[in-house]
Scaffold this motif. Structure first.
Motif, short mmCIF file in Angstrom:
data_model
loop_
_atom_site.label_atom_id
_atom_site.label_comp_id
_atom_site.label_asym_id
_atom_site.label_seq_id
_atom_site.Cartn_x
_atom_site.Cartn_y
_atom_site.Cartn_z
N ARG A 62 145.95 52.02 -13.27
CA ARG A 62 146.40 50.63 -13.23
C ARG A 62 147.17 50.33 -11.96
O ARG A 62 147.91 51.17 -11.45
CB ARG A 62 147.31 50.35 -14.44
CG ARG A 62 146.69 50.59 -15.80
CD ARG A 62 145.80 49.47 -16.24
NE ARG A 62 146.59 48.26 -16.52
CZ ARG A 62 147.15 48.01 -17.72
NH1 ARG A 62 147.04 48.88 -18.71
NH2 ARG A 62 147.82 46.88 -17.92
N TYR A 122 149.34 46.66 -10.60
CA TYR A 122 149.74 45.34 -11.06
C TYR A 122 149.90 44.34 -9.92
O TYR A 122 150.26 43.19 -10.15
CB TYR A 122 151.04 45.45 -11.87
CG TYR A 122 150.89 46.32 -13.09
CD1 TYR A 122 150.47 45.79 -14.31
CD2 TYR A 122 151.14 47.69 -13.02
CE1 TYR A 122 150.32 46.59 -15.43
CE2 TYR A 122 150.98 48.51 -14.14
CZ TYR A 122 150.57 47.95 -15.34
OH TYR A 122 150.41 48.75 -16.45
N GLY A 141 144.94 43.78 -18.87
CA GLY A 141 144.86 45.15 -18.35
C GLY A 141 144.85 46.18 -19.46
O GLY A 141 144.07 47.14 -19.43
N ASN A 142 145.69 45.98 -20.47
CA ASN A 142 145.73 46.91 -21.61
C ASN A 142 144.40 46.90 -22.36
O ASN A 142 143.90 47.96 -22.77
CB ASN A 142 146.86 46.53 -22.57
CG ASN A 142 148.23 46.82 -21.99
OD1 ASN A 142 148.37 47.56 -21.03
ND2 ASN A 142 149.25 46.23 -22.59
N GLU A 164 141.73 48.63 -20.19
CA GLU A 164 141.98 50.08 -20.15
C GLU A 164 141.52 50.74 -21.44
O GLU A 164 140.89 51.81 -21.41
CB GLU A 164 143.47 50.35 -19.94
CG GLU A 164 143.82 51.84 -19.85
CD GLU A 164 145.27 52.08 -19.54
OE1 GLU A 164 145.64 53.25 -19.29
OE2 GLU A 164 146.07 51.12 -19.55
N ILE A 186 142.04 49.53 -12.37
CA ILE A 186 142.17 48.16 -12.84
C ILE A 186 143.30 47.50 -12.05
O ILE A 186 144.44 47.94 -12.12
CB ILE A 186 142.52 48.11 -14.34
CG1 ILE A 186 141.48 48.89 -15.16
CG2 ILE A 186 142.62 46.67 -14.84
CD1 ILE A 186 141.95 49.21 -16.58
N ASP A 219 145.19 44.22 -11.92
CA ASP A 219 145.42 42.95 -12.63
C ASP A 219 146.89 42.90 -13.04
O ASP A 219 147.41 43.87 -13.60
CB ASP A 219 144.52 42.88 -13.86
CG ASP A 219 144.36 41.45 -14.37
OD1 ASP A 219 145.37 40.72 -14.42
OD2 ASP A 219 143.22 41.07 -14.74
#
Length: 219
Positions: A30, A32, A14-15, A18, A6, A8
Motif C-alpha cells: 500500500r 497512500y 484500499g482495504n 487489498e 495499491i 490510493d
C-alpha cells in the motif's frame, strides 16, 4: 507470488482492494500518496501498480511518467474519454473507472500480467535516472534521449545489468563482442570516455567509475 502496489489515499477502497487481491493469491502493498509510492518504488519493483489519480503529494498524473517497466492500471472516478486517452498515452496500461466490479478488476490485472510476461516482463533497465530499452535500444537520462554508438550501448547495457558490481575489462570485452566486434582493449577507454561524456551532458553528473587496474562500475 505476484506483487501489486495499491496507490490510493481512500483507506476504505484500499482495504477492499487489498482483501480482494490477497484472496486471489496476490501479495499486496500500500501507498497512500504519490510521494509515498515514489519512495516505495526506489527500493521495490512490484509486478503491477493500481494507481488512483487524486492523491496527496504527487498526483497520479505526476507519478505516472516516473514509472518505468511496470504495468499500471489507473483506477479513478474520472470517466471522460479524453481523460482516459490522455492517461493511456502517458504510459498507463489500462484504465478502470470507480466504482468498479472486483471481478472486472481482477480480469484486467490478469490480462496485464499476462501481457507483461509475453513482453519479457521488463524490456527496460533502469539505474538512477538512466533508462535503457532493451527492445528498441533507446537510451535516456532524466527522460532526455541520449544517442549512443553500437559499442557504447553494449558497454552501458552490461554495466546496467551488473549495477552493484565492478565489471572487469576482460569480462566487458568478452561480453561486448556478442553485440559488437569493433571494440578492442586498446580502444575500450575511448569508448568508455565517450559514453561517460554523453551520459553526463543531460544531468551534469558522472555515472561510470573506473576501478584502477580492474575495470568499471556504475557509481
Amino acid at each position: 507470488m505476484k506483487s501489486i502496489l495499491i496507490v490510493d489515499d481512500d483507506v476504505h477502497i484500499g482495504n477492499m482492494v487489498e482483501e480482494v487481491l490477497q484472496k486471489a493469491g496476490y501479495q499486496a502493498a500500500r501507498a497512500y500518496s504519490g510521494t509515498e509510492a515514489a519512495m516505495y518504488l526506489e527500493s521495490h519493483k512490484p509486478d503491477l501498480i493500481l494507481l488512483d489519480l487524486m492523491l496527496p503529494g504527487l498526483s497520479g498524473e505526476e507519478l505516472l511518467p516516473r514509472i518505468k517497466g511496470i504495468p499500471v492500471i489507473v483506477v479513478s472516478a474520472k470517466a471522460e474519454v479524453s481523460d482516459k486517452v490522455e492517461l493511456l498515452m502517458s504510459g498507463a496500461s489500462d484504465y478502470i473507472t470507480k466504482p468498479f466490479d472486483t471481478k472486472e478488476l481482477l480480469a484486467r490485472i490478469t490480462v496485464q500480467l499476462r501481457q507483461a510476461v509475453s513482453r519479457g516482463a521488463n524490456p527496460e533497465l533502469s539505474y538512477e535516472d538512466i533508462t535503457v530499452n532493451l527492445s528498441t535500444h533507446e537510451v535516456s537520462v532524466a527522460q532526455i534521449p541520449v544517442h549512443l554508438t553500437r559499442t557504447e550501448y553494449a558497454i552501458l547495457k552490461i554495466l546496467m545489468q551488473n549495477p552493484s558490481q565492478v565489471v572487469t575489462k576482460s569480462l566487458l570485452l568478452d561480453r561486448i563482442s556478442q553485440d559488437t566486434p569493433d571494440c578492442m582493449e586498446s580502444s575500450l577507454k575511448v569508448h568508455i570516455s565517450n559514453l561517460r561524456k554523453k551520459l553526463r551532458e543531460p544531468g551534469g553528473k558522472d555515472y561510470i567509475e573506473a576501478v584502477w587496474g580492474i575495470g568499471f562500475k556504475l557509481t
